[in-house]
Design a protein around this motif. Structure first.
Motif, short mmCIF file in Angstrom:
data_model
loop_
_atom_site.label_atom_id
_atom_site.label_comp_id
_atom_site.label_asym_id
_atom_site.label_seq_id
_atom_site.Cartn_x
_atom_site.Cartn_y
_atom_site.Cartn_z
N PHE A 68 0.78 -1.24 0.00
CA PHE A 68 0.00 0.00 0.00
C PHE A 68 0.82 1.29 0.00
CE2 PHE A 68 -3.64 -2.27 2.50
CZ PHE A 68 -3.90 -3.07 1.40
N ASN A 69 2.02 1.28 0.55
CA ASN A 69 2.70 2.53 0.86
C ASN A 69 2.80 3.53 -0.29
OD1 ASN A 69 3.19 2.40 3.58
ND2 ASN A 69 5.41 2.31 3.42
N GLY A 70 3.16 3.07 -1.47
CA GLY A 70 3.46 4.01 -2.54
C GLY A 70 2.28 4.44 -3.39
N ILE A 71 1.10 3.85 -3.18
CA ILE A 71 0.02 4.11 -4.13
C ILE A 71 -0.95 5.25 -3.78
CG2 ILE A 71 0.08 1.77 -5.07
CD1 ILE A 71 -2.41 1.13 -3.42
N PRO A 72 -1.08 5.67 -2.51
CA PRO A 72 -2.08 6.72 -2.24
C PRO A 72 -1.92 7.98 -3.07
CG PRO A 72 -1.42 5.70 -0.18
CD PRO A 72 -0.50 5.15 -1.25
#
Length: 235
Positions: free
Chosen positions: A95-99
């Motif tokens: 999840f970390n890089g997609i927001p």
């Protein structure tokens, strides 16, 4: 693996093109399914859910952060547990890089769990995650979206999960829910998926599906027998 068929380049290319035709058809069918998913009817959200997050108390409406679409990952973390589910942790490592990319397509993504915010924050720091994570402790939210189960449901070995009655294997289960907020501030529940339906959010699994061994999970009663939190692997 040791006895796998080995052929000439021309034979390999012919076989690859044959599979490519099936891959293209699968892609077209996936696009069609995605369109049908977007065309599902919506239901209005009438409860005023309040969550405890890194910025204090926030309503469901506030979680949109000015955008019209919200994706919630229902992260399994019972209030009595000392750490989050290792399998949800495997998903969350994606999840970390997609927001930031989702934000630029009018989408906000958050994780929500029943564990108190202090536990979520401590575990988030341990895992090195940066995505937003909120607690629904004391709220009906997890129960209303069928990812948490009461002690009575667990004792009776019957609960509603993945759109049918099941025996709950735990007090918490995984899911993804999607919401839309219109210009008047009305919130709608547009989609939820559970169980294997969450596979789409695990990029690591899609890479494993490309390699000769695949996910290499066959023959085990629990296919994810191998999964550990990323700081618990021995090598």
């Amino acid at each position: 693996m040791q006895n796998h068929k080995v052929v000439s380049h021309d034979e390999w290319l012919a076989a690859r093109k044959q599979l490519l035709a099936k891959e293209k058809e699968f892609t077209r069918l996936r696009d069609q399914l995605s369109e049908e998913r977007r065309e599902l009817p919506w239901e209005s959200v009438d409860k005023n859910y309040v969550f405890d997050g890194p910025d204090g108390k926030e309503t469901l409406a506030q979680l949109f952060e000015g955008r019209s679409q919200l994706v919630v990952y229902h992260f399994m973390f019972d209030p009595d547990w000392d750490a989050g589910c290792p399998h949800c942790s495997f998903w969350a490592d994606n999840f970390n890089g997609i927001p930031v990319h989702l934000n630029h397509r009018d989408v906000t993504m958050v994780a929500i769990s029943r564990a108190p915010q202090a536990k979520l924050e401590a575990y988030r720091k341990r895992m090195g995650w940066s995505f937003k994570w909120l607690s629904s402790f004391g709220s009906d939210f997890n129960y209303d979206y069928y990812v948490s189960f009461t002690p009575e449901e667990v004792a009776k070995e019957q609960s509603y999960y993945n759109y049918r009655l099941n025996k709950p294997p735990a007090s918490e289960m995984v899911g993804i829910s999607v919401f839309h907020k219109d210009g008047d501030g009305t919130i709608f529940h547009t989609y939820s998926c559970y169980s294997r339906g969450v596979d789409m959010l695990n990029g690591a699994y899609h890479y494993l599906d490309l390699v000769p061994k695949g996910r290499d999970e066959a023959g085990h009663s629990n296919p994810q027998f191998w999964v550990r939190r990323h700081d618990e692997y021995k090598d």
